[in-house]
Motif scaffolding. Structure first.
Motif, PDB file in Angstrom:
ATOM      1  N   ARG A  17       0.833  -1.201   0.000  1.00 57.88           N
ATOM      2  CA  ARG A  17       0.000   0.000   0.000  1.00 57.88           C
ATOM      3  C   ARG A  17       0.868   1.252   0.000  1.00 57.88           C
ATOM      4  NH1 ARG A  17      -4.186  -2.076   4.346  1.00 57.88           N
ATOM      5  NH2 ARG A  17      -5.644  -3.105   2.972  1.00 57.88           N
ATOM      6  N   LYS A  18       1.911   1.228   0.823  1.00 52.91           N
ATOM      7  CA  LYS A  18       2.806   2.381   0.907  1.00 52.91           C
ATOM      8  C   LYS A  18       3.465   2.633  -0.443  1.00 52.91           C
ATOM      9  CE  LYS A  18       6.745   4.143   3.501  1.00 52.91           C
ATOM     10  NZ  LYS A  18       7.737   3.864   4.539  1.00 52.91           N
ATOM     11  N   GLU A  19       3.917   1.559  -1.087  1.00 53.23           N
ATOM     12  CA  GLU A  19       4.546   1.686  -2.394  1.00 53.23           C
ATOM     13  C   GLU A  19       3.550   2.239  -3.415  1.00 53.23           C
ATOM     14  OE1 GLU A  19       6.803  -1.097  -5.735  1.00 53.23           O
ATOM     15  OE2 GLU A  19       5.904  -2.021  -3.973  1.00 53.23           O
ATOM     16  N   SER A  20       2.317   1.767  -3.362  1.00 55.21           N
ATOM     17  CA  SER A  20       1.288   2.223  -4.290  1.00 55.21           C
ATOM     18  C   SER A  20       0.996   3.709  -4.086  1.00 55.21           C
ATOM     19  CB  SER A  20       0.005   1.414  -4.101  1.00 55.21           C
ATOM     20  OG  SER A  20      -1.001   1.877  -4.968  1.00 55.21           O
ATOM     21  N   VAL A  21       0.913   4.136  -2.823  1.00 55.06           N
ATOM     22  CA  VAL A  21       0.653   5.551  -2.533  1.00 55.06           C
ATOM     23  C   VAL A  21       1.801   6.409  -3.058  1.00 55.06           C
ATOM     24  CG1 VAL A  21       0.476   7.235  -0.648  1.00 55.06           C
ATOM     25  CG2 VAL A  21      -0.860   5.139  -0.571  1.00 55.06           C
ATOM     26  N   GLN A  22       3.029   5.934  -2.895  1.00 53.94           N
ATOM     27  CA  GLN A  22       4.188   6.680  -3.400  1.00 53.94           C
ATOM     28  C   GLN A  22       4.149   6.782  -4.924  1.00 53.94           C
ATOM     29  OE1 GLN A  22       7.390   4.400  -1.660  1.00 53.94           O
ATOM     30  NE2 GLN A  22       7.484   5.697   0.166  1.00 53.94           N
ATOM     31  N   LYS A  23       3.791   5.701  -5.580  1.00 53.11           N
ATOM     32  CA  LYS A  23       3.702   5.723  -7.046  1.00 53.11           C
ATOM     33  C   LYS A  23       2.598   6.667  -7.508  1.00 53.11           C
ATOM     34  CE  LYS A  23       5.450   1.100  -8.209  1.00 53.11           C
ATOM     35  NZ  LYS A  23       5.064  -0.191  -8.808  1.00 53.11           N
ATOM     36  N   GLN A  24       1.473   6.664  -6.788  1.00 53.50           N
ATOM     37  CA  GLN A  24       0.376   7.565  -7.149  1.00 53.50           C
ATOM     38  C   GLN A  24       0.820   9.021  -7.001  1.00 53.50           C
ATOM     39  OE1 GLN A  24      -3.548   6.680  -5.445  1.00 53.50           O
ATOM     40  NE2 GLN A  24      -2.836   4.598  -5.074  1.00 53.50           N
ATOM     41  N   ALA A  25       1.533   9.326  -5.922  1.00 53.47           N
ATOM     42  CA  ALA A  25       2.011  10.687  -5.701  1.00 53.47           C
ATOM     43  C   ALA A  25       2.998  11.094  -6.795  1.00 53.47           C
ATOM     44  CB  ALA A  25       2.663  10.806  -4.324  1.00 53.47           C
TER      45      ALA A  25
END
Length: 184
Positions: A17-25
């Protein structure tokens, strides 16, 4: 040889989830950069610049909306790919409006996440209260069972005393009758 510890499932999910949020940002930032630089906003170009796959963008509706908003902004301004408009070092009004629109979308998504987290928190608290209540009832039941056993034992002892006293009364009554007969 030491056995390797396996990361827990929740730790892996959290990391994903953290990785996904970083990619989205990173992807949202790339869209804004494209708008500020006057670069054509397209899914392929944004994915390549952000270092994500096109499938990643397609799987996140908010990113698709941001890309579409960027395209619409560029179309409204009549910009062509790679064409830059002079901004005197400051972002243009359209870019700021797009950024504001994306910020509103992020705020809306974060509010929904907060609402969902609050609901989960309340649910967890309810489960803890229910478990605590069960424990208290269990402790109370155990105390009540102990008191019941104690009262049952006291009752048994009192019956024995009653029976003993009953025999004694009977013996004394017999003796009294015998003495009365002897005195006549």
């Amino acid at each position: 040889m030491k056995a390797r510890k396996r990361p827990s499932t929740s730790a892996m999910v959290s990391a994903r989830r953290k990785e996904s949020v970083q990619k989205q940002a990173k992807t949202a930032s790339t869209i804004i950069t494209f708008l500020l630089e006057g670069t054509l906003v397209s899914i392929s170009a944004v994915a390549e610049a952000a270092g994500v796959s096109r499938n990643f963008i397609y799987s996140h509706e908010s990113l698709l909306h941001q890309i579409e908003a960027g395209r619409q902004t560029q179309a409204d301004l009549g910009e062509t790919p790679r064409q830059r408009r002079p901004t005197n070092g400051a972002p243009g009004r359209a870019a700021l409006l797009t950024e504001l629109s994306m910020a509103h979308g992020s705020i809306k998504r974060l509010r929904q996440e907060l609402t969902d987290l609050n609901k989960r928190h309340e649910h967890c608290l309810g489960e803890q209260l229910h478990a605590s209540s069960r424990t208290e009832r269990s402790v109370a039941a155990a105390a009540q069972d102990a008191e019941t056993r104690q009262l049952t034992e006291e009752n048994r002892l009192l019956r024995q005393q009653l029976e003993t006293q009953g025999h004694r009364i009977s013996d004394l009554t017999d003796e009294l009758i015998a003495e009365r007969r002897a005195s006549y």
